[in-house]
Design a protein around this motif. Structure first.
Motif, PDB file in Angstrom:
ATOM      1  N   ARG A  22       0.829  -1.204   0.000  1.00  0.00           N
ATOM      2  CA  ARG A  22       0.000   0.000   0.000  1.00  0.00           C
ATOM      3  C   ARG A  22       0.864   1.255   0.000  1.00  0.00           C
ATOM      4  N   CYS A  23       0.343   2.298  -0.634  1.00  0.00           N
ATOM      5  CA  CYS A  23       1.035   3.586  -0.661  1.00  0.00           C
ATOM      6  C   CYS A  23       0.819   4.324   0.659  1.00  0.00           C
ATOM      7  N   VAL A  24       1.734   5.230   0.980  1.00  0.00           N
ATOM      8  CA  VAL A  24       1.603   6.014   2.207  1.00  0.00           C
ATOM      9  C   VAL A  24       1.252   7.468   1.921  1.00  0.00           C
ATOM     10  N   HIS A  71      -2.989   0.716  -3.912  1.00  0.00           N
ATOM     11  CA  HIS A  71      -2.386  -0.511  -3.402  1.00  0.00           C
ATOM     12  C   HIS A  71      -2.337  -1.577  -4.489  1.00  0.00           C
ATOM     13  N   HIS A 160       9.236   8.091   1.611  1.00  0.00           N
ATOM     14  CA  HIS A 160       8.596   6.802   1.412  1.00  0.00           C
ATOM     15  C   HIS A 160       7.407   6.921   0.459  1.00  0.00           C
ATOM     16  N   TRP A 162       5.831   3.610  -0.444  1.00  0.00           N
ATOM     17  CA  TRP A 162       5.082   2.456   0.040  1.00  0.00           C
ATOM     18  C   TRP A 162       5.187   2.376   1.554  1.00  0.00           C
ATOM     19  N   GLU A 163       4.223   1.686   2.167  1.00  0.00           N
ATOM     20  CA  GLU A 163       4.337   1.378   3.588  1.00  0.00           C
ATOM     21  C   GLU A 163       5.600   0.558   3.815  1.00  0.00           C
ATOM     22  N   ARG A 165       6.266  -2.151   5.431  1.00  0.00           N
ATOM     23  CA  ARG A 165       6.138  -3.602   5.295  1.00  0.00           C
ATOM     24  C   ARG A 165       4.937  -3.924   4.431  1.00  0.00           C
ATOM     25  N   LYS A 167       2.031  -6.633   3.388  1.00  0.00           N
ATOM     26  CA  LYS A 167       1.283  -7.658   4.112  1.00  0.00           C
ATOM     27  C   LYS A 167       1.390  -8.975   3.357  1.00  0.00           C
TER      28      LYS A 167
END
Length: 321
Positions: A22-24, A71, A160, A162-163, A165, A167
């Motif tokens: 997922r994107c942040v 995402h 950043h 992406w997150e 980590r 999942k």
């Protein structure tokens, strides 16, 4: 506390994993940003192209994927046996498609007479690369980092994208595997981006439908090889026609807002997997919300917990009973 990735991935349990990145930032990965009006739709092709390219380099197959607005979903199959049979040269050639390698690995590929220490160092590096080319974390890293750099360059910013980590969920049995694949393929329909599965751009289901029209299967995706039997070739243990019918019918129910109104268990594939229609609709539309790190039928979860000396998490079990 997040579980280390090494404890989440165990090939003795299953080679199949569902991963979500997922994107942040507020700016979307793809699609149109409602705040600025800027369109990032072109980035979908970046992700799809990179994903399928990596499948040709790694010993990791792509079973299903969907590139969404902020995402990415992907169902992966780790083929560790194939990687064990690669020669040193093949390992290095594959890795050099991604990185320069070392001076010693470059010399090794050039051939000719080499000092013993160069051969030793190159072969040691090849074993390190061989392990990486069957590692989901490395796969997702090689997918996400180039996209992040390219997006940051386009947005003229740093930081950043992406997150930290991604999942991952272990898919322990056939019922959960096909449910997760359908969930991924139907993401655009469920979110209202597309009207039908086959019109969902940058998804595995569209790529499979296009290939079916030519009486083939996409070479870039893990193929369907039919129901389990002796001398089973490598591939997904389902019939492609059954899967397409299942996804199409589920997509129609999702769009019409009549979840569970059609008896999905009438389909041969669900009968074989002993999945009820109500549970199928639940898991095919709410897979992430209803499941944990490890997903499977009750018997699969019990066996997993026993072998890993863990307590059973109700969120991960019995959803497809």
């Amino acid at each position: 506390m997040p579980m280390p990735r090494s404890q989440q991935v165990c090939l003795d349990d299953t080679p199949y994993y569902h991963c979500v990145a997922r994107c942040v930032r507020r700016a979307f990965l793809c699609g149109e940003d409602p705040f600025t009006g800027a369109s990032y739709e072109h980035r979908r092709s970046w992700v799809e192209h990179r994903l399928l390219f990596l499948a040709s380099v790694f010993s990791i197959d792509v079973c299903a994927y969907a590139v969404m607005s902020n995402h990415l979903h992907v169902v992966l199959h780790i083929d560790s046996e194939s990687a064990k049979n690669w020669s040193v040269v093949e390992v290095l050639e594959r890795w050099h498609k991604l990185h320069k390698g070392t001076t010693f690995t470059q010399q090794y590929l050039l051939g000719g007479t080499l000092p013993a220490y160069v051969i030793k160092l190159a072969e040691a590096a090849a074993e390190t690369y061989r392990a990486r080319l069957t590692d989901i974390s490395w796969f997702m890293k090689e997918l996400n980092e180039p996209i992040a750099r390219r997006a940051n360059l386009e947005d003229e910013c740093t930081g950043h994208f992406w997150e930290g980590r991604f999942k991952s969920q272990a898919l322990l049995d056939e019922a959960v595997l096909i449910a997760c694949m359908a969930y991924v393929d139907l993401n655009p329909v469920r979110s209202g981006i597309s009207d039908t599965p086959e019109s969902s751009d940058f998804t595995s289901i569209k790529k499979r439908v296009v290939a079916v029209k030519e009486n083939s299967q996409p070479k870039t995706l893990y193929p369907f090889v039919g129901n389990p039997r002796q001398d089973m070739p490598n591939g997904l243990p389902f019939k492609l026609a059954d899967y397409l019918e299942l996804v199409d019918m589920t997509g129609r129910i999702v769009k019409e807002g009549k979840k569970g109104s059609v008896d999905a268990s009438l389909l041969p594939i669900l009968q074989r997997l002993h999945v009820s229609s109500d549970n199928w609709m639940c898991i095919a539309t709410e897979f992430e919300a209803r499941t944990g790190r490890v997903v499977g039928q009750a018997s699969s979860i019990d066996q997993y917990c026993e072998s890993h000396h863990r307590r059973r998490n109700q969120k991960s079990a019995q959803l497809l009973a």
